[in-house]
Scaffold this active site. Structure first.
Site, PDB file in Angstrom:
ATOM      1  CG  PHE A 145     -21.368  26.839  14.618  1.00 23.55           C
ATOM      2  CD1 PHE A 145     -20.617  27.162  15.749  1.00 23.55           C
ATOM      3  CD2 PHE A 145     -22.669  26.383  14.803  1.00 23.55           C
ATOM      4  CE1 PHE A 145     -21.157  27.031  17.032  1.00 23.55           C
ATOM      5  CE2 PHE A 145     -23.212  26.252  16.080  1.00 23.55           C
ATOM      6  CZ  PHE A 145     -22.462  26.570  17.197  1.00 23.55           C
ATOM      7  CB  SER A 146     -18.810  23.111  10.554  1.00 23.33           C
ATOM      8  OG  SER A 146     -18.280  22.433  11.655  1.00 23.33           O
ATOM      9  CD  GLU A 194     -25.396  19.157  13.410  1.00 20.64           C
ATOM     10  OE1 GLU A 194     -24.721  18.188  13.815  1.00 20.64           O
ATOM     11  OE2 GLU A 194     -25.557  20.198  14.078  1.00 20.64           O
ATOM     12  CG  ASN A 224     -17.084  20.140  17.243  1.00 21.03           C
ATOM     13  OD1 ASN A 224     -16.654  21.032  17.948  1.00 21.03           O
ATOM     14  ND2 ASN A 224     -18.076  20.325  16.422  1.00 21.03           N
ATOM     15  CG  ASP A 225     -18.225  19.342  13.021  1.00 22.21           C
ATOM     16  OD1 ASP A 225     -18.373  18.520  13.916  1.00 22.21           O
ATOM     17  OD2 ASP A 225     -19.116  20.107  12.628  1.00 22.21           O
ATOM     18  CG  ASP A 227     -22.559  22.643   9.542  1.00 13.98           C
ATOM     19  OD1 ASP A 227     -22.093  23.529  10.280  1.00 13.98           O
ATOM     20  OD2 ASP A 227     -23.238  21.701   9.976  1.00 13.98           O
ATOM     21  CD  GLN A 277     -16.838  24.288  14.393  1.00  7.13           C
ATOM     22  OE1 GLN A 277     -17.746  24.566  15.141  1.00  7.13           O
ATOM     23  NE2 GLN A 277     -16.269  25.189  13.603  1.00  7.13           N
ATOM     24  CD1 TRP A 301     -18.502  22.191  20.631  1.00  8.50           C
ATOM     25  CD2 TRP A 301     -19.928  23.504  21.767  1.00  8.50           C
ATOM     26  NE1 TRP A 301     -19.159  22.980  19.726  1.00  8.50           N
ATOM     27  CE2 TRP A 301     -20.051  23.799  20.394  1.00  8.50           C
ATOM     28  CE3 TRP A 301     -20.722  24.216  22.665  1.00  8.50           C
ATOM     29  CZ2 TRP A 301     -20.934  24.749  19.898  1.00  8.50           C
ATOM     30  CZ3 TRP A 301     -21.611  25.174  22.166  1.00  8.50           C
ATOM     31  CH2 TRP A 301     -21.719  25.429  20.798  1.00  8.50           C
TER      32      TRP A 301
HETATM   33  C1  FRU Z   1     -21.674  19.233  13.815  1.00 10.08           C
HETATM   34  C2  FRU Z   1     -21.962  20.622  14.340  1.00 10.08           C
HETATM   35  C3  FRU Z   1     -22.191  21.581  13.174  1.00 10.08           C
HETATM   36  C4  FRU Z   1     -21.816  22.917  13.755  1.00 10.08           C
HETATM   37  C5  FRU Z   1     -20.683  22.543  14.685  1.00 10.08           C
HETATM   38  C6  FRU Z   1     -20.627  23.338  15.956  1.00 10.08           C
HETATM   39  O1  FRU Z   1     -20.986  18.424  14.702  1.00 10.08           O
HETATM   40  O2  FRU Z   1     -23.062  20.600  15.213  1.00 10.08           O
HETATM   41  O3  FRU Z   1     -23.489  21.550  12.623  1.00 10.08           O
HETATM   42  O4  FRU Z   1     -21.431  23.798  12.752  1.00 10.08           O
HETATM   43  O5  FRU Z   1     -20.840  21.175  15.008  1.00 10.08           O
HETATM   44  O6  FRU Z   1     -19.458  23.072  16.665  1.00 10.08           O
END
Ligand code: FRU
Length: 489
Positions: free
Chosen positions: A97-98, A219, A37-38, A160, A54, A62
């Site tokens: 996390f991010s 986020e 993801n991010d 984040d 991520q 996920w």
């Molecule tokens: C955004 C998010 C962030 C978090 C991450 C978890 O897409 O929800 O806030 O750090 O993804 O994977």
């Protein structure tokens, strides 16, 4: 962490062997297999671009978040690197996390959120989130150093971190949810980036907060200068916003707030929240600076809870192309343009002769899966609808009835159907620069005035690319296209 990284690499290796290719991008960064993801920690450090993300290397879904890693000379051709971070220490038990990266005195620092579920796994009502750091001497192997910023009182969702240096200090913005379940961005500062045993000051100011009672979280904040006159953009991804007419149709959005800011002053906003992209799949972008001073951003080209047919191929998620961010002062908003380095992917140029399409379609290609197009249409055209068809499931067109530019997807076999749109820009012509990959399309309208980023899922035998006009005539003023070379070896 070493042992956990070894396990992650072994798991990833097994997935890579099974990974399919029908939807796998030809020129976008995606995980070698598994989930992405991010974008995280985007940075130019020690002569290379670094992109972290991520990542769940154990499956296409996920799961406990790792940081995947790739490096590049040009932000286009990426080399996969060993996984940088694996979760499982006391402070990041449930996930890394991010976050963001800083290059300082020869070392690469990763600031990320240690995520911890206190109750059941996945129960977001009982969590502990704190900002952590990891350091690397060689830019590849990282040593975790634990928490540098615990959550301030009253904050549980606190994640984040994006860090930068300005006016003799280090600054950090963090996405948060206050006690009333309202989205915010908190701002922290520190004289010291990192020192063994030293933590950041927990004093904060609220840089921005939602004025929409439905929005419960902001986020992935990113805060950066967009002029030499203290103009700043706060880019973030709000959660909870309801759709309004044509707007905010995705489950979550990403947009910007623009205003004046300087250290120790409040963020003085000019205008409201504007969505950055108009497509189906754009979230959590992060920006960084190139050595020649451009502000470039990449986003996650997917959306939480969307069907992801690529999971059948044991991978999910990719980045958008790198986009240069430009501040349009007159309109008080950001534009995004594909970076010039992308031209290095171009094969031989094809020119489409100007043509008046009258209730007809013309074929450009039998099998479009890695191509860039540059099309200029007359907006004085009378056809009800004109533009581009890709197979039976994807259309990008100018709709003269609603005066909107529309991207429409129809893949009922994957439970994907529906359109996104934006008002047609003013003027008598419209320029569309379009990048088509195996499962994504990005459209840049009139030099970044508007962008659309969407995933699409055409069968391999349903990829014919056509220009069309229905119910009337439409004039293509000029057209060019280039097959694009793959970045995969
Ligand atoms: C955004 C998010 C962030 C978090 C991450 C978890 O897409 O929800 O806030 O750090 O993804 O994977």
């Amino acid at each position: 962490m070493k042992q956990r990284l070894e396990q992650s690499h072994a798991a990833l290796k097994t997935l890579i062997e099974k990974r399919g290719n029908d939807f796998y991008p030809s020129f976008h960064l995606a995980p070698p297999a598994g989930w992405l993801n991010d974008p995280n920690g985007l940075i130019y450090h020690d002569g290379l671009y670094h992109a972290f993300y991520q990542h769940h290397p154990f499956s296409e879904h996920w799961g406990p978040m790792h940081w995947g890693h790739a490096t590049s000379n040009d932000m286009i051709h990426w080399q996969h690197q060993p996984i940088a971070l694996a979760p499982g220490d006391d402070y990041d038990k449930s996930g890394c996390f991010s976050g963001s990266a800083i290059s300082h005195e020869g070392k690469l620092y990763l600031f990320y959120t240690g995520h911890n579920w206190l109750g059941e796994e996945g129960d977001d009502s009982q969590i502990y989130e704190a900002q952590c750091v990891a350091v690397s001497e060689d830019g590849i192997h990282f040593e975790k150093k634990g928490i540098v910023l615990p959550p301030p009182e009253g904050y549980m969702h606190f994640r984040d971190p994006k860090v930068w240096y300005q006016a003799g200090k280090w600054w950090m913005v963090v996405g948060a949810r206050d006690e009333k379940d309202q989205g915010q961005v908190l701002l922290f500062s520190s004289e010291t980036l990192f020192e063994e045993g030293h933590q950041w000051n927990t004093q904060y100011t609220v840089l921005g907060k939602t004025d929409d009672k439905n929005v419960y979280m902001w986020e992935c904040p990113d805060f950066f200068p967009i002029s030499n006159e203290n103009d700043f953009a706060l880019v973030f991804s709000p959660q909870g916003k309801h759709a309004e007419g044509y707007q905010f149709r995705n489950q979550f959005q990403t947009g910007s707030l623009i205003g004046k800011w300087s250290p120790e002053k409040t963020f003085d906003l000019r205008g409201g929240f504007l969505e950055l992209d108009n497509g189906h799949d754009y979230y959590a972008p992060q920006s960084f600076q190139t050595p020649d001073g451009r502000r470039v951003s990449m986003g996650w080209m997917d959306m939480w809870n969307s069907p992801m047919p690529s999971k059948n191929e044991f991978w999910a998620g990719c980045f958008t192309l790198p986009r240069e961010i430009i501040f349009d002062k007159r309109q008080n908003r950001l534009r995004m343009l594909p970076v010039k380095e992308l031209e290095s992917l171009r094969g031989e140029k094809n020119t489409i002769q100007p043509i008046n399409l009258i209730n007809q379609s013309i074929k450009l290609m039998d099998n479009a899966q890695s191509v860039e197009l540059d099309l200029t249409w007359s907006l004085d055209s009378q056809a009800e609808k004109f533009g581009l068809w890709l197979g039976k499931g994807l259309e990008v067109f100018i709709d003269k009835q609603s005066n909107r530019l529309i991207i429409n997807r129809h893949y009922p076999q994957y439970d994907i159907s529906g359109y996104r749109s934006a008002p047609l820009p003013a003027g008598s012509e419209i320029n569309l620069r379009i990048f088509i990959d195996r499962s994504s399309i990005e459209i840049f309208v009139n030099q970044g005035d508007l962008t659309f980023s969407s995933r699409y899922y055409a069968d391999h035998n349903d990829r014919q690319l056509q220009l069309f006009a229905t119910s009337g005539s439409a004039q293509l003023i000029s057209g060019e296209y280039w097959p694009l070379n793959s970045i995969n070896k």
